[in-house]
Design an enzyme around this catalytic site. Structure first.
Site, PDB file in Angstrom:
ATOM      1  N   HIS A  73       0.862  -1.147  -0.170  1.00 11.51           N
ATOM      2  CA  HIS A  73       0.024   0.014  -0.008  1.00 11.51           C
ATOM      3  C   HIS A  73       1.085   1.125  -0.104  1.00 11.51           C
ATOM      4  CE1 HIS A  73      -2.580   3.215   1.708  1.00 11.51           C
ATOM      5  NE2 HIS A  73      -3.609   2.506   1.180  1.00 11.51           N
ATOM      6  N   PRO A  74       0.493   2.491  -0.728  1.00  8.45           N
ATOM      7  CA  PRO A  74       1.339   3.582  -0.754  1.00  8.45           C
ATOM      8  C   PRO A  74       2.079   4.053   0.569  1.00  8.45           C
ATOM      9  CG  PRO A  74      -0.679   3.807  -2.218  1.00  8.45           C
ATOM     10  CD  PRO A  74      -1.041   2.686  -1.202  1.00  8.45           C
ATOM     11  N   VAL A  75       1.415   4.111   1.775  1.00  5.18           N
ATOM     12  CA  VAL A  75       1.980   4.361   2.984  1.00  5.18           C
ATOM     13  C   VAL A  75       3.308   3.491   3.274  1.00  5.18           C
ATOM     14  CG1 VAL A  75       0.271   5.828   3.546  1.00  5.18           C
ATOM     15  CG2 VAL A  75       0.230   3.632   4.584  1.00  5.18           C
ATOM     16  N   LYS A  76       3.333   2.130   2.755  1.00  2.42           N
ATOM     17  CA  LYS A  76       4.254   1.196   3.397  1.00  2.42           C
ATOM     18  C   LYS A  76       5.440   1.464   2.705  1.00  2.42           C
ATOM     19  CE  LYS A  76       1.187  -1.453   5.377  1.00  2.42           C
ATOM     20  NZ  LYS A  76      -0.371  -0.903   4.942  1.00  2.42           N
ATOM     21  N   HIS A  77       6.368   0.607   3.244  1.00  2.00           N
ATOM     22  CA  HIS A  77       7.943   0.915   2.854  1.00  2.00           C
ATOM     23  C   HIS A  77       8.116   0.818   1.283  1.00  2.00           C
ATOM     24  CE1 HIS A  77       8.077  -0.144   7.102  1.00  2.00           C
ATOM     25  NE2 HIS A  77       9.601   0.269   7.054  1.00  2.00           N
TER      26      HIS A  77
END
Length: 386
Positions: A192-196
Site C-alpha cells: 500500500h502507498p504508505v508502506k515501505h
C-alpha cells in the site's frame, strides 16, 4: 513558516520508478508476465526466504495463507487486537473463530506471556494457529513464538506488513529478518502507498515451505494450473485444470515493475526512517510524551512512529490546525461492531484499550524533510508547553 500539508505517511515515486513502469507499459506483458517473477525473486532475496508469491494486496495475502493452512469452520485462531482488521478478518473468510491476546505495554506486540497462559488453560489442539503482527515495524520474537507454537501444535502466519527490513537477534545472536521463514510457516507483506514499498496496491507472501508455496500459487490464480507435472491428464499445450476453488489474487506486471524499482532503495528507506525516529526520540526525551520502545537486539522498521500522550485528541486537533495530519492507529479490533457481535466488550483487553486512548502516529516517511520534521516537533512542543 508555511508548510505544505504533512501527512503521517507518504509514498515516494522517483523518476526511476516512472521509467520502470513506462518500460513495462511498452512491453508485451501488462500482467502474468516476467516482471512479477522478477519481483518475487528479488523480494525473496531481500528478506532471505526461499520462496515469494506476489499477490494483489496484503489482505489477499492473509486470506491465501489461512486457506493454505486449511482453516475451516469452527477452527480457533489467535491474533492481536492491535492491527488493521484484515489480520482477523482472514480467519473469518474461512469461517474460523477469532480469539485475541492482549498486547505487551512496551512493544505493543502480542504479549507472548499472555498467549502462553491462554494456551496452557485449554487442551492442546484447541487452537489451530496464531497470527502475530509486527506492529509499527517492530519485529516480534518469532523464535520464542515458534517454541510456544510447537508446544501447543500451532502454525504461525506472521503479518509483517509494517516491517520489511526489520529484524531481531535470536538466541544464537543471528539476525532474523522479518519474512525469512526461519521460524514462521508463512509471512505476509503489503505494498500500500504508505508502506515501505509502494505498488499502489499489492502484497507478498514468503515461506521456506515448498508445499505451501505451490498450494498458494495455485489458490492465487483460480485454483488453475498448466504445469505438466501437476496435471491429472494432458490434452496438449493449451490444456489447464482447475484443481482447487481459488481466487484471482494476482499482481500485475505494471505494479511489479514499480515494486522492483522501489525495492532498490528499501534499505535506504529503513535507514532514513530510523534517523527520523532518533530525532523524535531526542526531541521528546524530557517531555510527558512516551516514545516507542526498542530492544537493543532489534531493528525497528518504523512504518509508524507512535507516541503516547494523555491529551491525544487535543494534540491531534492542534496538529491538524497547523496542517499536520497525524493518525490514530489502530482502534482495537475486538471493539469493532462486527467483533462485538461475538461477545467481545470493553474491558476484555485492558492494555490495548489503554493504548488506544493515548496513541498517535506522527509523520514518518523517508522523504520527510528536516524542515518538516522540525516544524512537527515545534508544533508538538508548542502544545505540550501550553
Amino acid at each position: 513558516m508555511v508548510m505544505r500539508p504533512i501527512s503521517y505517511g507518504r509514498q515516494y515515486i522517483s523518476q526511476e520508478d516512472i521509467d520502470a513502469v513506462v518500460e513495462t507499459l511498452q512491453s508485451d506483458f501488462l500482467t502474468q508476465g516476467p516482471k512479477v517473477k522478477e519481483f518475487e525473486e528479488r523480494f525473496a532475496e531481500y528478506v532471505g526466504s526461499k520462496y515469494a508469491i506476489a499477490v494483489s494486496n496484503g489482505t489477499a495475502a492473509l486470506h491465501l495463507c489461512t486457506m493454505a493452512m486449511n482453516v475451516q469452520k469452527g477452527d480457533k485462531v489467535i491474533t492481536t487486537p492491535l492491527t488493521f482488521a484484515a489480520s482477523a478478518n482472514c480467519i473469518r473468510y474461512c469461517d474460523g473463530e477469532v480469539d485475541f491476546v492482549d498486547i505487551d505495554p512496551h512493544t505493543y506486540l502480542m504479549d507472548l506471556d499472555k498467549l502462553e497462559e491462554k494456551l496452557a488453560s485449554v487442551p492442546v489442539g484447541t487452537y489451530k494457529g496464531v497470527i502475530p503482527v509486527d506492529f509499527a515495524g517492530y519485529p516480534i520474537n518469532v523464535e520464542r513464538l515458534r517454541s510456544i507454537a510447537n508446544k501447543y501444535k500451532l502454525w504461525i502466519i506472521e503479518d509483517a506488513c509494517h516491517a520489511p527490513g526489520g529484524y531481531f537477534e535470536d538466541s544464537q545472536k543471528v539476525q532474523q529478518k522479518c519474512g525469512n521463514g526461519a521460524y514462521a510457516d508463512l509471512h505476509i507483506f503489503s505494498f500500500h502507498p504508505v508502506k515501505h514499498i509502494a505498488t499502489g496496491e499489492g502484497g507478498m507472501i514468503t515461506t521456506n515451505n515448498k508445499e505451501l508455496y505451490e498450494k498458494i500459487c495455485l489458490l492465487r490464480t483460480h485454483g488453475i494450473t498448466k504445469d505438466p507435472e501437476l496435471l491429472n491428464e494432458n490434452h496438449g499445450g493449451w490444456y489447464y485444470e482447475m484443481q482447487e476453488l481459488g481466487y484471482n489474487y494476482r499482481l500485475s506486471d505494471i505494479q511489479a515493475a514499480l515494486g522492483v524499482s522501489q525495492l532498490e532503495r528499501a534499505n535506504e528507506g529503513v535507514r532514513k526512517r530510523n534517523e527520523i525516529a532518533l530525532k523524535y526520540n531526542e526531541a521528546f526525551k524530557e517531555s510527558k510524551i512516551t516514545t516507542p520502545f526498542v530492544h537493543d537486539n532489534t531493528l525497528h522498521a518504523y512504518h509508524l512512529y507512535v507516541i503516547q500522550i494523555e491529551d491525544r485528541k487535543g494534540l491531534y486537533n492542534h496538529l491538524r490546525e497547523n496542517n499536520i495530519f497525524s493518525q490514530v492507529l489502530y482502534s482495537p479490533v475486538h471493539l469493532q461492531p462486527y467483533y462485538k457481535k461475538f461477545g467481545w466488550k470493553k474491558g476484555d483487553l485492558p492494555v490495548v484499550e489503554k493504548y488506544y486512548e493515548n496513541c498517535l502516529a506522527l509523520p514518518m516517511f523517508p522523504t520527510l524533510s528536516i524542515d518538516e520534521q522540525n516544524y512537527v516537533i515545534e508544533k508538538i512542543k508548542e502544545f505540550i508547553d501550553e
